[in-house]
Design a protein around this motif. Sequence first.
Motif, PDB file in Angstrom:
ATOM      1  N   ALA A   1       0.686  -1.312   0.052  1.00  0.00           N
ATOM      2  CA  ALA A   1      -0.091  -0.102  -0.019  1.00  0.00           C
ATOM      3  C   ALA A   1       0.897   1.461   0.013  1.00  0.00           C
ATOM      4  CB  ALA A   1      -0.892   0.040   1.133  1.00  0.00           C
ATOM      5  N   LEU A   2       1.797   1.132   0.666  1.00  0.00           N
ATOM      6  CA  LEU A   2       2.969   2.228   0.823  1.00  0.00           C
ATOM      7  C   LEU A   2       3.572   2.658  -0.551  1.00  0.00           C
ATOM      8  CD1 LEU A   2       3.741   4.237   3.212  1.00  0.00           C
ATOM      9  CD2 LEU A   2       5.706   2.671   3.278  1.00  0.00           C
ATOM     10  N   LEU A   3       3.897   1.709  -1.363  1.00  0.00           N
ATOM     11  CA  LEU A   3       4.480   1.975  -2.526  1.00  0.00           C
ATOM     12  C   LEU A   3       3.435   2.775  -3.347  1.00  0.00           C
ATOM     13  CD1 LEU A   3       6.289  -1.498  -3.226  1.00  0.00           C
ATOM     14  CD2 LEU A   3       7.475   0.964  -3.046  1.00  0.00           C
ATOM     15  N   VAL A   4       2.103   2.205  -3.445  1.00  0.00           N
ATOM     16  CA  VAL A   4       1.203   2.743  -4.322  1.00  0.00           C
ATOM     17  C   VAL A   4       1.000   4.259  -3.859  1.00  0.00           C
ATOM     18  CG1 VAL A   4      -1.159   2.680  -4.801  1.00  0.00           C
ATOM     19  CG2 VAL A   4       0.162   0.523  -5.041  1.00  0.00           C
TER      20      VAL A   4
ATOM     21  N   GLN B   1      -6.634   1.149  -5.773  1.00  0.00           N
ATOM     22  CA  GLN B   1      -4.945   0.839  -6.092  1.00  0.00           C
ATOM     23  C   GLN B   1      -4.498   0.622  -4.784  1.00  0.00           C
ATOM     24  OE1 GLN B   1      -4.760   4.732  -8.351  1.00  0.00           O
ATOM     25  NE2 GLN B   1      -4.470   3.509 -10.101  1.00  0.00           N
ATOM     26  N   ILE B   2      -4.820   1.597  -3.729  1.00  0.00           N
ATOM     27  CA  ILE B   2      -4.082   1.272  -2.592  1.00  0.00           C
ATOM     28  C   ILE B   2      -4.585  -0.135  -2.012  1.00  0.00           C
ATOM     29  CG2 ILE B   2      -3.877   1.876   0.132  1.00  0.00           C
ATOM     30  CD1 ILE B   2      -4.291   4.781  -1.101  1.00  0.00           C
ATOM     31  N   ALA B   3      -5.805  -0.564  -2.101  1.00  0.00           N
ATOM     32  CA  ALA B   3      -6.016  -1.820  -1.740  1.00  0.00           C
ATOM     33  C   ALA B   3      -5.503  -3.024  -2.434  1.00  0.00           C
ATOM     34  CB  ALA B   3      -7.768  -1.802  -1.811  1.00  0.00           C
ATOM     35  N   ALA B   4      -5.672  -2.653  -3.809  1.00  0.00           N
ATOM     36  CA  ALA B   4      -4.919  -3.875  -4.547  1.00  0.00           C
ATOM     37  C   ALA B   4      -3.338  -3.772  -4.225  1.00  0.00           C
ATOM     38  CB  ALA B   4      -4.825  -3.399  -6.364  1.00  0.00           C
TER      39      ALA B   4
ATOM     40  N   ALA C   1     -17.733  -0.229   3.021  1.00  0.00           N
ATOM     41  CA  ALA C   1     -18.465  -1.018   2.150  1.00  0.00           C
ATOM     42  C   ALA C   1     -17.707  -2.095   1.399  1.00  0.00           C
ATOM     43  CB  ALA C   1     -19.655  -0.433   1.470  1.00  0.00           C
ATOM     44  N   PRO C   2     -16.723  -1.669   0.546  1.00  0.00           N
ATOM     45  CA  PRO C   2     -16.133  -2.678  -0.412  1.00  0.00           C
ATOM     46  C   PRO C   2     -15.026  -3.553   0.614  1.00  0.00           C
ATOM     47  CG  PRO C   2     -15.787  -0.419  -1.217  1.00  0.00           C
ATOM     48  CD  PRO C   2     -16.403  -0.252   0.182  1.00  0.00           C
ATOM     49  N   ALA C   3     -14.589  -2.976   1.467  1.00  0.00           N
ATOM     50  CA  ALA C   3     -13.618  -3.905   2.450  1.00  0.00           C
ATOM     51  C   ALA C   3     -14.449  -4.988   3.231  1.00  0.00           C
ATOM     52  CB  ALA C   3     -12.768  -3.143   3.325  1.00  0.00           C
ATOM     53  N   ALA C   4     -15.525  -4.454   3.799  1.00  0.00           N
ATOM     54  CA  ALA C   4     -16.485  -5.376   4.422  1.00  0.00           C
ATOM     55  C   ALA C   4     -17.114  -6.476   3.521  1.00  0.00           C
ATOM     56  CB  ALA C   4     -17.497  -4.474   5.037  1.00  0.00           C
ATOM     57  N   THR C   5     -17.336  -6.335   2.429  1.00  0.00           N
ATOM     58  CA  THR C   5     -18.006  -7.025   1.467  1.00  0.00           C
ATOM     59  C   THR C   5     -17.082  -8.122   1.264  1.00  0.00           C
ATOM     60  OG1 THR C   5     -19.280  -5.550   0.384  1.00  0.00           O
ATOM     61  CG2 THR C   5     -18.997  -7.729  -0.858  1.00  0.00           C
TER      62      THR C   5
ATOM     63  N   ILE D   1      -3.448 -18.270   1.777  1.00  0.00           N
ATOM     64  CA  ILE D   1      -4.027 -17.143   0.648  1.00  0.00           C
ATOM     65  C   ILE D   1      -5.098 -16.670   1.560  1.00  0.00           C
ATOM     66  CG2 ILE D   1      -5.256 -16.816  -1.321  1.00  0.00           C
ATOM     67  CD1 ILE D   1      -3.234 -18.856  -2.556  1.00  0.00           C
ATOM     68  N   LEU D   2      -6.200 -17.325   2.083  1.00  0.00           N
ATOM     69  CA  LEU D   2      -7.435 -16.861   2.708  1.00  0.00           C
ATOM     70  C   LEU D   2      -6.959 -15.778   3.870  1.00  0.00           C
ATOM     71  CD1 LEU D   2      -9.647 -19.959   2.777  1.00  0.00           C
ATOM     72  CD2 LEU D   2      -9.847 -17.872   1.414  1.00  0.00           C
ATOM     73  N   GLY D   3      -6.102 -15.936   4.794  1.00  0.00           N
ATOM     74  CA  GLY D   3      -5.500 -15.441   6.119  1.00  0.00           C
ATOM     75  C   GLY D   3      -4.985 -14.014   5.305  1.00  0.00           C
ATOM     76  N   VAL D   4      -4.193 -14.200   4.349  1.00  0.00           N
ATOM     77  CA  VAL D   4      -3.624 -12.879   3.938  1.00  0.00           C
ATOM     78  C   VAL D   4      -4.632 -11.792   3.363  1.00  0.00           C
ATOM     79  CG1 VAL D   4      -1.988 -12.000   2.312  1.00  0.00           C
ATOM     80  CG2 VAL D   4      -1.324 -14.011   3.320  1.00  0.00           C
ATOM     81  N   ALA D   5      -5.568 -12.716   2.498  1.00  0.00           N
ATOM     82  CA  ALA D   5      -6.667 -11.645   2.066  1.00  0.00           C
ATOM     83  C   ALA D   5      -7.418 -11.035   3.136  1.00  0.00           C
ATOM     84  CB  ALA D   5      -7.511 -12.498   1.257  1.00  0.00           C
ATOM     85  N   LEU D   6      -7.429 -11.892   4.167  1.00  0.00           N
ATOM     86  CA  LEU D   6      -8.306 -11.150   5.427  1.00  0.00           C
ATOM     87  C   LEU D   6      -7.514  -9.960   5.916  1.00  0.00           C
ATOM     88  CD1 LEU D   6      -9.774 -14.244   7.172  1.00  0.00           C
ATOM     89  CD2 LEU D   6     -10.949 -12.562   6.116  1.00  0.00           C
ATOM     90  N   THR D   7      -6.245 -10.049   6.291  1.00  0.00           N
ATOM     91  CA  THR D   7      -5.314  -9.116   6.553  1.00  0.00           C
ATOM     92  C   THR D   7      -5.205  -7.978   5.685  1.00  0.00           C
ATOM     93  OG1 THR D   7      -4.004 -10.857   7.883  1.00  0.00           O
ATOM     94  CG2 THR D   7      -2.980  -8.755   7.767  1.00  0.00           C
ATOM     95  N   ALA D   8      -5.038  -8.256   4.395  1.00  0.00           N
ATOM     96  CA  ALA D   8      -4.713  -7.142   3.428  1.00  0.00           C
ATOM     97  C   ALA D   8      -6.086  -6.303   3.189  1.00  0.00           C
ATOM     98  CB  ALA D   8      -4.367  -7.838   2.154  1.00  0.00           C
TER      99      ALA D   8
END
Length: 352
Positions: free
Chosen positions: A126-129, A139-142, A216-220, A262-269
């Motif tokens: 996120a910092l790089l973006v 873009q930051i989320a990605a 809303a997007p993050a919660a989804t 992958i699931l754990g990282v997705a939740l954290t990210a």
Amino acid sequence: MNSSRIDFGRPTHIAVNRSRSLSVRLDVRSILVCVPLVMGALFVAVVSLATGDFEVTLPQVLQAFTGDAPGLAQTVVMEWRLPRVLSALVFGAALGMSGGIFQSMTRNPLGSPDIIGFNTGAYTGALLVMLTIGGSYLQIAAGALVGGILTAAAVYLLAFRRGAQGFRLIIIGIGISAMLAAFNHWLILQAELEAAMAAALWGAGSLNGITWEQAAPAATVVVLVSLMTLGVSRQMQILEMGDDAARALGVRAEPTRLGLLILGVALTAAVTAVAGPIAFVALAAPQLARRLTRSAGITLIPAALMGAFLLAASDLAAQRMVSPIQLPVGVVTVCIGGIYLVWLLASEARKS
């Protein structure tokens, strides 16, 4: 229906339905722990909605949900406070579940995304973006997601030796985290002052100023990934018995472990993309839930509920401790988590 004698000194299970394809079991002690956690989280949520610089009565809070609250109270509750409260609950649950995944995989209470370095990797992405292209929220989320996944891949590959063993995963993760933290500090020092200050504040982990557009997007994403995680929770618990036992029961150890990673990282990210790297909730929530339920292994639903309660309570404290100044919630979770970590290390030292 099969039932067993209830003994509150140990986990008790009631078999609700059993067939060749489905076996549903309710852990009585887990229910007795989960219900107060839900009630506690809801109580904190109501207090957060009602209190602040603009006081709102409980009837007005309830009226706001039906659209009947008078004037400014409707805006304060639904547009200003509710996104933050829901974010604290959902993000806390995501961190608790993510910590539960990694502590189960490593079979170690120190195995959480903030210790292993996945939080730091998501922050790096996120910092790089933020500092290079000044990206939008998406873009930051990605960037956070890509950073977290690349960090997880690096840790996993470096720790892999006839399987990714828990202790090796933690040690390598701590090393990767330290290197990424140094790189993050360098990025901030090289940035322009305004961008560096914004990045540093965000890096403390904060829910200040969060809106529906961000929440809303993050919660989804969190809800969808959480449902996927619950779908493989049985395989996760089988893996705790060891790879050989898992294979004997028909669970492919490494593919399952990689999927959980992958699931754990997705939740954290997903959390890091919106609120920054919030430390120690993922570390403390699964172990606190496990001690209360007295379960043999990590159970994801109690861990998620404990995470939701901890983050919601920490955010309420961050808002009210030095009012009218609102602290980043990460400041509170670090203080609580530091105390917990010292206690955990002392407890483990006494056992050994």
